[in-house]
Motif scaffolding. Structure first.
Motif, PDB file in Angstrom:
ATOM      1  N   LEU A 179       0.964  -1.436  -0.012  1.00 31.27           N
ATOM      2  CA  LEU A 179       0.059   0.015   0.089  1.00 31.27           C
ATOM      3  C   LEU A 179       0.863   1.295   0.030  1.00 31.27           C
ATOM      4  O   LEU A 179       0.615   2.148  -0.760  1.00 31.27           O
ATOM      5  CB  LEU A 179      -0.928   0.158   1.303  1.00 31.27           C
ATOM      6  CG  LEU A 179      -1.882  -1.044   1.367  1.00 31.27           C
ATOM      7  CD1 LEU A 179      -2.952  -1.021   2.601  1.00 31.27           C
ATOM      8  CD2 LEU A 179      -2.945  -1.113   0.136  1.00 31.27           C
ATOM      9  N   TYR A 180       1.780   1.418   0.797  1.00 26.48           N
ATOM     10  CA  TYR A 180       2.924   2.494   0.811  1.00 26.48           C
ATOM     11  C   TYR A 180       3.439   2.805  -0.160  1.00 26.48           C
ATOM     12  O   TYR A 180       3.970   3.787  -0.456  1.00 26.48           O
ATOM     13  CB  TYR A 180       3.961   2.216   1.991  1.00 26.48           C
ATOM     14  CG  TYR A 180       3.102   2.638   3.513  1.00 26.48           C
ATOM     15  CD1 TYR A 180       1.641   2.936   3.480  1.00 26.48           C
ATOM     16  CD2 TYR A 180       3.769   2.724   4.644  1.00 26.48           C
ATOM     17  CE1 TYR A 180       1.524   3.316   4.822  1.00 26.48           C
ATOM     18  CE2 TYR A 180       3.479   3.142   5.856  1.00 26.48           C
ATOM     19  CZ  TYR A 180       1.979   3.377   5.948  1.00 26.48           C
ATOM     20  OH  TYR A 180       1.553   3.624   7.027  1.00 26.48           O
ATOM     21  N   ARG A 187       2.575   2.468  -3.426  1.00 28.76           N
ATOM     22  CA  ARG A 187       1.720   3.141  -4.494  1.00 28.76           C
ATOM     23  C   ARG A 187       1.814   4.738  -4.754  1.00 28.76           C
ATOM     24  O   ARG A 187       1.876   5.340  -3.710  1.00 28.76           O
ATOM     25  CB  ARG A 187       0.317   2.816  -4.382  1.00 28.76           C
ATOM     26  CG  ARG A 187       0.320   1.308  -4.378  1.00 28.76           C
ATOM     27  CD  ARG A 187      -1.211   0.656  -4.157  1.00 28.76           C
ATOM     28  NE  ARG A 187      -2.099   1.238  -5.141  1.00 28.76           N
ATOM     29  CZ  ARG A 187      -3.447   0.857  -5.161  1.00 28.76           C
ATOM     30  NH1 ARG A 187      -4.203   0.026  -4.174  1.00 28.76           N
ATOM     31  NH2 ARG A 187      -4.217   1.205  -6.249  1.00 28.76           N
ATOM     32  N   ASN A 227      -1.588   8.468  -0.554  1.00 29.30           N
ATOM     33  CA  ASN A 227      -0.604   8.408   0.204  1.00 29.30           C
ATOM     34  C   ASN A 227       0.052   9.756   0.385  1.00 29.30           C
ATOM     35  O   ASN A 227       0.643  10.142  -0.585  1.00 29.30           O
ATOM     36  CB  ASN A 227       0.576   7.331  -0.405  1.00 29.30           C
ATOM     37  CG  ASN A 227       0.478   5.954   0.043  1.00 29.30           C
ATOM     38  OD1 ASN A 227      -0.209   5.500   0.773  1.00 29.30           O
ATOM     39  ND2 ASN A 227       0.653   4.999  -1.013  1.00 29.30           N
ATOM     40  N   ASN A 248      -1.802   6.744   4.973  1.00 23.35           N
ATOM     41  CA  ASN A 248      -2.464   6.168   3.761  1.00 23.35           C
ATOM     42  C   ASN A 248      -3.693   6.137   4.011  1.00 23.35           C
ATOM     43  O   ASN A 248      -4.373   5.799   5.123  1.00 23.35           O
ATOM     44  CB  ASN A 248      -1.833   4.594   3.662  1.00 23.35           C
ATOM     45  CG  ASN A 248      -2.879   3.940   2.822  1.00 23.35           C
ATOM     46  OD1 ASN A 248      -3.927   3.446   3.048  1.00 23.35           O
ATOM     47  ND2 ASN A 248      -2.321   3.668   1.672  1.00 23.35           N
ATOM     48  N   ALA A 291      -7.743   2.548   2.712  1.00 26.25           N
ATOM     49  CA  ALA A 291      -7.359   1.250   2.443  1.00 26.25           C
ATOM     50  C   ALA A 291      -8.370   0.238   2.456  1.00 26.25           C
ATOM     51  O   ALA A 291      -8.560  -0.912   1.598  1.00 26.25           O
ATOM     52  CB  ALA A 291      -6.066   0.867   3.252  1.00 26.25           C
ATOM     53  N   TYR A 328      -9.896  -0.666  -1.035  1.00 27.74           N
ATOM     54  CA  TYR A 328      -9.189  -1.476  -1.881  1.00 27.74           C
ATOM     55  C   TYR A 328      -8.208  -2.555  -1.398  1.00 27.74           C
ATOM     56  O   TYR A 328      -7.389  -3.277  -2.352  1.00 27.74           O
ATOM     57  CB  TYR A 328      -8.324  -0.502  -2.799  1.00 27.74           C
ATOM     58  CG  TYR A 328      -7.575   0.586  -2.022  1.00 27.74           C
ATOM     59  CD1 TYR A 328      -6.048   0.444  -1.627  1.00 27.74           C
ATOM     60  CD2 TYR A 328      -7.865   1.933  -1.658  1.00 27.74           C
ATOM     61  CE1 TYR A 328      -5.500   1.323  -1.010  1.00 27.74           C
ATOM     62  CE2 TYR A 328      -7.320   2.694  -1.031  1.00 27.74           C
ATOM     63  CZ  TYR A 328      -5.957   2.548  -0.494  1.00 27.74           C
ATOM     64  OH  TYR A 328      -5.403   3.298   0.040  1.00 27.74           O
ATOM     65  N   SER A 329      -8.119  -2.739  -0.139  1.00 23.38           N
ATOM     66  CA  SER A 329      -7.063  -3.858   0.368  1.00 23.38           C
ATOM     67  C   SER A 329      -8.169  -4.696   1.266  1.00 23.38           C
ATOM     68  O   SER A 329      -8.796  -4.209   2.288  1.00 23.38           O
ATOM     69  CB  SER A 329      -6.340  -3.249   1.400  1.00 23.38           C
ATOM     70  OG  SER A 329      -5.550  -4.130   2.114  1.00 23.38           O
TER      71      SER A 329
END
Length: 290
Positions: free
Chosen positions: A38-39, A41, A46, A58, A61, A64-65
């Motif tokens: 994630l970080y 991207r 971010n 971030n 999330a 999308y996670s």
């Protein structure tokens, strides 16, 4: 997860509750292992530190996670807030704060509701944060600092700090902070920092005054924050992009207590990328006529 009468009374008195090691190492690992991707991207969600490539925050999330989508519906995080507010909740904000080793910058003294009121026009402080540590938090890696009982002061005046860090914040004057610390006990408990292992959880009032110093240690301090708001108290203005202040006021339905390990199916509306609409904000308000 239901709070006891003693825990409710302590929350009302101090403005926060701390649950050391509430999530198991296995549950916490599911979340921790998802953070680097994630970080990495290069997306608007971010926010990086001023003058550094380290991620400060971030956002969103849970859209999308899958691991964080499950956490956003976890009963250990949602149900205590629902109990305290007495109403169904929606996700106002979801963020993974990265106080990274040697690079994590300060978060100035503030009330979260100050930003939600001034930027988002949230009507009342019927919202609060619940956070989980993804790393051990110790005295050296920039722990949160709370002023116990400061939430009972209510909403206080704040100024919009646009320069100190990479993220704008409605912050408090030093004199007011000093007054609140003295009122809370001065050197004898006027500032407290919950410290504990990864998997610990904190719940705190949106008017509780808090801050954190820079992280000069060699240890990261990554934490996830769910900002949960009573549905009837939803924001009235969309000055900030949707990935910061959400506009979906659908009540949260909790998953099973073991959802992080069971990998319960979850909807990921931004799985294929953040929609352009998430960057759209409301028109600026007209300037006042003298």
């Amino acid at each position: 997860m239901k709070l006891t009468a003693e825990q409710v009374a302590r929350f009302e008195r101090e403005g926060f509750l701390f649950f050391p090691g509430l999530f198991s190492p296995e549950e916490t690992r599911v979340l921790t292992e998802a953070v680097p991707a994630l970080y990495s991207r290069r997306e608007a969600f971010n926010v990086r530190e001023k003058g550094s490539d380290a991620v400060r925050t971030n956002f969103a999330a849970h859209l999308y996670s899958a691991p964080f989508a499950r956490l956003a519906r976890h009963p250990r995080m949602v149900e205590p807030v629902q109990q305290l507010l007495g109403e169904a909740l929606y996700m106002h904000q979801f963020k993974i704060n990265g106080k990274m080793a040697f690079e994590g910058d300060v978060w100035q003294w503030h009330q979260d509701y100050g930003t939600w009121l001034n930027d988002d026009h949230m009507p009342q402080p019927r919202a609060m944060n619940v956070a989980i540590f993804l790393d051990e938090v110790n005295a050296f890696n920039g722990p949160l600092m709370f002023i116990p009982g400061s939430h009972r002061k209510g909403v206080v005046d704040a100024k919009h700090d646009l320069t100190t860090t990479s993220y704008p914040l409605w912050t408090l004057d030093d004199a007011l902070v000093a007054e609140l610390v003295e009122r809370a006990g001065g050197r004898d408990g006027g500032i407290v920092s919950p410290l504990g292992p990864a998997g610990s959880m904190i719940l705190f009032d949106s008017c509780l005054v808090h801050a954190s110093g820079s992280n000069l240690s060699p240890w990261n301090r990554v934490s996830v924050y769910l900002s949960l708001c009573a549905v009837s108290n939803h924001i009235r203005r969309h000055k900030r992009p949707e990935y910061i202040a959400h506009r979906d006021f659908t009540p949260i339905d909790c998953l099973s207590d073991d959802c992080l390990l069971r990998q319960d199916p979850v909807d990921l509306p931004w799985r294929d990328g953040m929609p352009a609409s998430a960057l759209v904000t409301s028109a600026p308000e007209p300037a006042a006529v003298a």
